[in-house]
Design an enzyme around this catalytic site. Structure first.
Site, mmCIF file in Angstrom:
data_model
loop_
_atom_site.group_PDB
_atom_site.id
_atom_site.type_symbol
_atom_site.label_atom_id
_atom_site.label_comp_id
_atom_site.label_asym_id
_atom_site.label_seq_id
_atom_site.Cartn_x
_atom_site.Cartn_y
_atom_site.Cartn_z
ATOM 1 N N CYS A 117 68.734 24.303 2.666
ATOM 2 C CA CYS A 117 69.905 25.114 3.006
ATOM 3 C C CYS A 117 69.946 26.398 2.188
ATOM 4 O O CYS A 117 70.301 27.461 2.708
ATOM 5 C CB CYS A 117 71.178 24.299 2.813
ATOM 6 S SG CYS A 117 71.298 22.926 3.999
ATOM 7 N N GLU A 119 75.579 23.168 6.277
ATOM 8 C CA GLU A 119 75.339 24.595 6.070
ATOM 9 C C GLU A 119 74.510 25.191 7.201
ATOM 10 O O GLU A 119 74.815 26.284 7.692
ATOM 11 C CB GLU A 119 74.599 24.834 4.742
ATOM 12 C CG GLU A 119 75.326 24.320 3.526
ATOM 13 C CD GLU A 119 74.912 22.916 3.114
ATOM 14 O OE1 GLU A 119 74.872 22.647 1.897
ATOM 15 O OE2 GLU A 119 74.630 22.075 3.992
ATOM 16 N N CYS A 146 71.260 22.152 -0.746
ATOM 17 C CA CYS A 146 69.921 21.690 -1.110
ATOM 18 C C CYS A 146 68.929 22.850 -0.962
ATOM 19 O O CYS A 146 69.294 23.956 -0.555
ATOM 20 C CB CYS A 146 69.519 20.528 -0.199
ATOM 21 S SG CYS A 146 69.214 21.030 1.520
ATOM 22 N N HIS A 167 72.174 19.671 8.558
ATOM 23 C CA HIS A 167 73.065 19.764 7.401
ATOM 24 C C HIS A 167 74.224 20.676 7.763
ATOM 25 O O HIS A 167 74.094 21.585 8.597
ATOM 26 C CB HIS A 167 72.317 20.358 6.205
ATOM 27 C CG HIS A 167 71.318 19.441 5.594
ATOM 28 N ND1 HIS A 167 70.957 19.521 4.268
ATOM 29 C CD2 HIS A 167 70.585 18.418 6.116
ATOM 30 C CE1 HIS A 167 70.056 18.593 4.002
ATOM 31 N NE2 HIS A 167 69.810 17.919 5.113
#
Length: 162
Positions: free
Chosen positions: A99, A68, A96, A66
């Site tokens: 993260c 992040e 999410c 992801h």
């Protein structure tokens, strides 16, 4: 003298806007790989960019790739520590749960997000992992910076796939 570490002065509006502009550019790059357009930038306490990331799950075949997570990894390498105290994460979409957990564990001071994620968000919409009083660190959340632009990018991406 610039404040550093926990309690450092937040970056100026202009610095945050520039960081979100960069995050949006990174998000657009993700589309080229078939990834959901999410981009993230980590700012050091002095406002300099120390980490960048964009979704790379499809490109890397990695469920943890992801934006992040990749930005946090790059920032930790640049700063030489996993403790990102005083840092700000600027991201186009609300993080999410995975993260958000990484943000807490990295001791990030604040998250500045563009669009809320009403299905999987974990910084205030569906869940609020980053401000859970049971954890040892809490994160300031600032929402809505270039929010419409971030949301439009996501709508266009998913609209083309339906």
């Amino acid at each position: 003298m610039t404040a550093t570490g926990p309690g450092a002065a937040p970056p100026t509006d202009a610095v945050l806007d520039d960081a979100m502009r960069l995050a949006l550019e990174l998000a657009r790059e993700a589309v080229g790989d078939g990834d959901v357009p999410v981009g993230a930038v980590v700012l050091a306490p002095d406002g300099s960019v120390v980490g960048r990331g964009r979704n790379r799950r499809e490109a890397d075949g990695d469920p943890t790739a992801h934006a992040e997570i990749l930005a946090l990894r790059e920032a930790a390498a640049a700063l030489g520590t996993w403790r990102l105290e005083g840092c700000t994460l600027v991201v186009t979409l609300e993080p999410c749960t995975m993260c958000a957990g990484a943000i807490v564990l990295a001791r990030v001071e604040r998250v500045v997000l563009g669009a809320w994620d009403p299905k999987a968000g974990a910084t205030g919409s569906v869940r609020d992992v980053v401000r859970d009083s049971r954890l040892n660190h809490r994160v300031e959340v600032v929402a809505g910076l270039r929010g419409e632009e971030s949301a439009r990018l996501l709508r266009e991406f998913f609209g083309e796939r339906r």
